[in-house]
Every structure is written in C-alpha cells, then in structure tokens.
Design an enzyme around this catalytic site. Sequence first.
Site, short mmCIF file in Angstrom:
data_model
loop_
_atom_site.label_atom_id
_atom_site.label_comp_id
_atom_site.label_asym_id
_atom_site.label_seq_id
_atom_site.Cartn_x
_atom_site.Cartn_y
_atom_site.Cartn_z
N GLY A 77 30.92 32.43 -26.30
CA GLY A 77 31.49 32.61 -27.64
C GLY A 77 30.56 32.14 -28.74
O GLY A 77 30.43 32.79 -29.78
N LYS B 253 36.92 44.94 -25.07
CA LYS B 253 37.59 45.38 -26.30
C LYS B 253 36.66 45.51 -27.49
O LYS B 253 35.85 44.64 -27.74
CB LYS B 253 38.67 44.37 -26.67
CG LYS B 253 39.82 44.30 -25.71
CD LYS B 253 40.79 43.26 -26.18
CE LYS B 253 42.02 43.20 -25.30
NZ LYS B 253 42.83 42.03 -25.65
N ARG C 239 26.22 22.99 -15.62
CA ARG C 239 26.20 22.44 -16.98
C ARG C 239 25.73 20.99 -17.00
O ARG C 239 25.04 20.57 -17.92
CB ARG C 239 27.58 22.54 -17.62
CG ARG C 239 27.86 23.93 -18.09
CD ARG C 239 29.19 24.05 -18.80
NE ARG C 239 29.29 25.35 -19.43
CZ ARG C 239 30.44 25.98 -19.65
NH1 ARG C 239 31.59 25.43 -19.31
NH2 ARG C 239 30.44 27.16 -20.22
N GLY D 46 30.06 35.27 -21.66
CA GLY D 46 30.46 34.65 -20.40
C GLY D 46 30.44 35.62 -19.23
O GLY D 46 29.82 35.35 -18.19
#
Length: 371
Positions: free
Chosen positions: A349, A179, A42, A326
Amino acid sequence: MTSPISGIRQLEDLGDVSGKRVLVRCDLDVPIANGMIVDDFRIRACVPTLQWLVAHGALVTVCGHIGRPGGKVVPELSMAPVRERLEALVPGIEVRENLRFDPREEANDPAFVAELIDGFDYYVNEVFGVSHRKHASIVGPPQFLPSAAGRNVFREVEVIGSILDQPTLPFIAVVGGAKVSDKIGVLRALAQRADLVLIGGAMALTFLASGHELGDSMVETSHLAEARELLNAFPNLVLPEDLLVEDANGKVETRGLDLAPGERAFDIGPRTAITYSDHIAQSATVFWNGPMGRFEDERFASGTLGIAAAMAKSTTNSARTIVGGGDSAAAVAHFGLTNEMFHVSTGGGASLKLIEQGDLPGLEALRSANG
Ligand code: ADP
Ligand code: MG
C-alpha cells in the site's frame, strides 16, 4: 517534480551515535501461528540498520507492531517471539511490546509520542510499509528528535522516487489486479509519466466492458464511466487483445474480446502476453503493480508469469525493473523470480500511495525533522 528522497537523512548523516540512545521503528509485522514465527523476512530486513547502529556504539531500542490488536492487549500478538528472534540476530538491543496494544499509537496521541521518545537522542524510521499512516511512532518522534531513514526505507524511497522524478525512458508501467476502483490514482500518476501503461487483471475487464460483451466476467459496473474517461484522457493506456476464459462447463480457452453469457475471463490471453512482453523488452524502466489474472489458480497464472519473466529478462539487459503491491510481490516470489528484479517493494500500500501522492506522511515527518 523532485524525488521524495530529497531532504531525507541516512544513518551516516546522524553524526556520532556512540553512546547515544536510538529509537528505531521497525517493520515487525510477521505472520505468527501458535506463538511461532511463520516467515521472518521482515525481521531479517531490518537487521542491517540495527547492526550498523550497534556497530557504531548506539544503544538501540526497537519498536513495532504485529497485526491488528485494536488498541488492547491481545496475548497472541505479543512481541515475545519476535523479540527472541531479533535479539538472537542483533545481540544487545532492546525490543518493546506491540505498539498497537495501546490505542494511542494509531490515534497519533501526543502524550503517547512523549512517552515513546522519553530518554532518546535519535529516531530512525525503518518501516516503509506503514509510512503512509499518521501513527504516533511514524510521524511523532521526528518532531522532537534528529531523525533518519533506515537502509530499507532509503532504498524504497530512492527507487520508487526515481519513477516519479525523471525515469530513464522508455518507461513502461504494467497495472493489473482486482479492481479499477483501488487503482485509479496510481493509474493516473503512471499514465502521466510512462510511455505506455499495459493493463491486465480483472481491472482490464472494466476498461474493455465499454465496447465488448464480457459474459459473466468480473466487471465493476459502477466504474465504467471513470474507465472510459481515463481511456479518453490517456491514449497511452494499452488493453488486452485476447483473454483466457473459463466457459460455463469449466473448460479453459483462449478467446477474443467478446464472450457469451456464463463465460468468465480470468487472465490475459497468450497474444496479449507476447505483446506486453515485447514492450517490456524495449524498456529502460518498468514498474509493475497487480497480477494479470487469477494467478493463484495455475490455469490462470500464465499471463502473470509472462510479465514476471519478461521483466526478469529486462533486468539482465540493465532495465530498472520494479514491482510494487502485496499480491504482485507474492506472485513474483511464487515464480521464484524475486532476485531477478531490480527492486521488489516490501510496502504494498505504501509504494502505491507514494506513486499516487508523490510523498508519504512518514517521509514528510523525516524531512521536517531536518528543517
Ligand atoms: P496487489 O496486491 O499487487 O496490489 P491486487 O490486490 O490489486 O494486487 O489484486 C490481486 C488479486 O487480483 C489477485 O488475488 C488475483 O487473483 C486477482 N485477479 C487478477 N485478475 C483477475 C481476474 N481476471 N479475475 C479475478 N481475479 C483476478
Ligand atoms: Mg492486494
């Protein structure tokens, strides 16, 4: 729908930055253990933006956060090791302490915003992964300073925006992961735009559970009705035709869609992997979020590897292959295929939120800074 990139300025659009003070919000949230940076990807990702500013004579101050200190000073989450690395990569810049040591950052406190921008002429957002949050350093400065997106933010929004705004067809979406409940919004947004949505992962089991016995597999029983409703609303959703299953004795086998008690599905089966790969081979745009199985366990990695390999091949046939999420990005990296994709999003996200909502608070702020 217009692309979320419209109305967002790039570095070049700021005008002459020579001698000007520029505040850059970067993604500095790297893993740190015993005061050492474990992985600096990053930090390296924000270097082109910082180098451009320094090369054009700007006086650059960098701010960012590490981890979740919860609004108080946590010495282990100090910016010191990141500062040292970043100052070595881009000499002459200043790096502020962890923004989240102050509770006013996450609370988006106007007084904190005022302190942040004090003395600055310009603001640059180079933190795509946090741009879905209304934090002070994300949505505050553009209210007061001429602002632009950094190189990575611009690229992320341009590429993900191209899925929302007239993707090149055929457009295939692949959605998996743990999920259904995490991904309802993304599934709907993709189903409205894609020719096909190929479903895998544990999520597929909740879709299959309406017509099949799935043994002791992970099924979200509280979301069965919602899964059925989605299947009725979107005939372009595609479900697995076979499964990779662990039986009660720990033996792994390929099965159809009806399992016995004690059996658990942890991956799509080989026939499904071939069907999905064939669809990917026909596509001009592919967006993938969510592993096809429990890929961290080698016995259940083949479905996820199959998708990643099919996408890599499509990239060479000039399809626009995009990976968001991710764990999905981690899977692609694990297989050594990151550079074989057109784009792997750095913001898990944030990329899903952008697809779901068509915009992000940090991007809205940048746009209204120019209004
Ligand atoms: P992303 O971070 O890319 O959005 P998710 O967080 O939704 O992806 O899901 C990733 C996780 O889902 C992985 O840890 C993987 O092991 C798990 N997973 C996928 N399929 C299954 C399955 N059939 N059974 C159990 N876990 C699964
Ligand atoms: Mg995840």
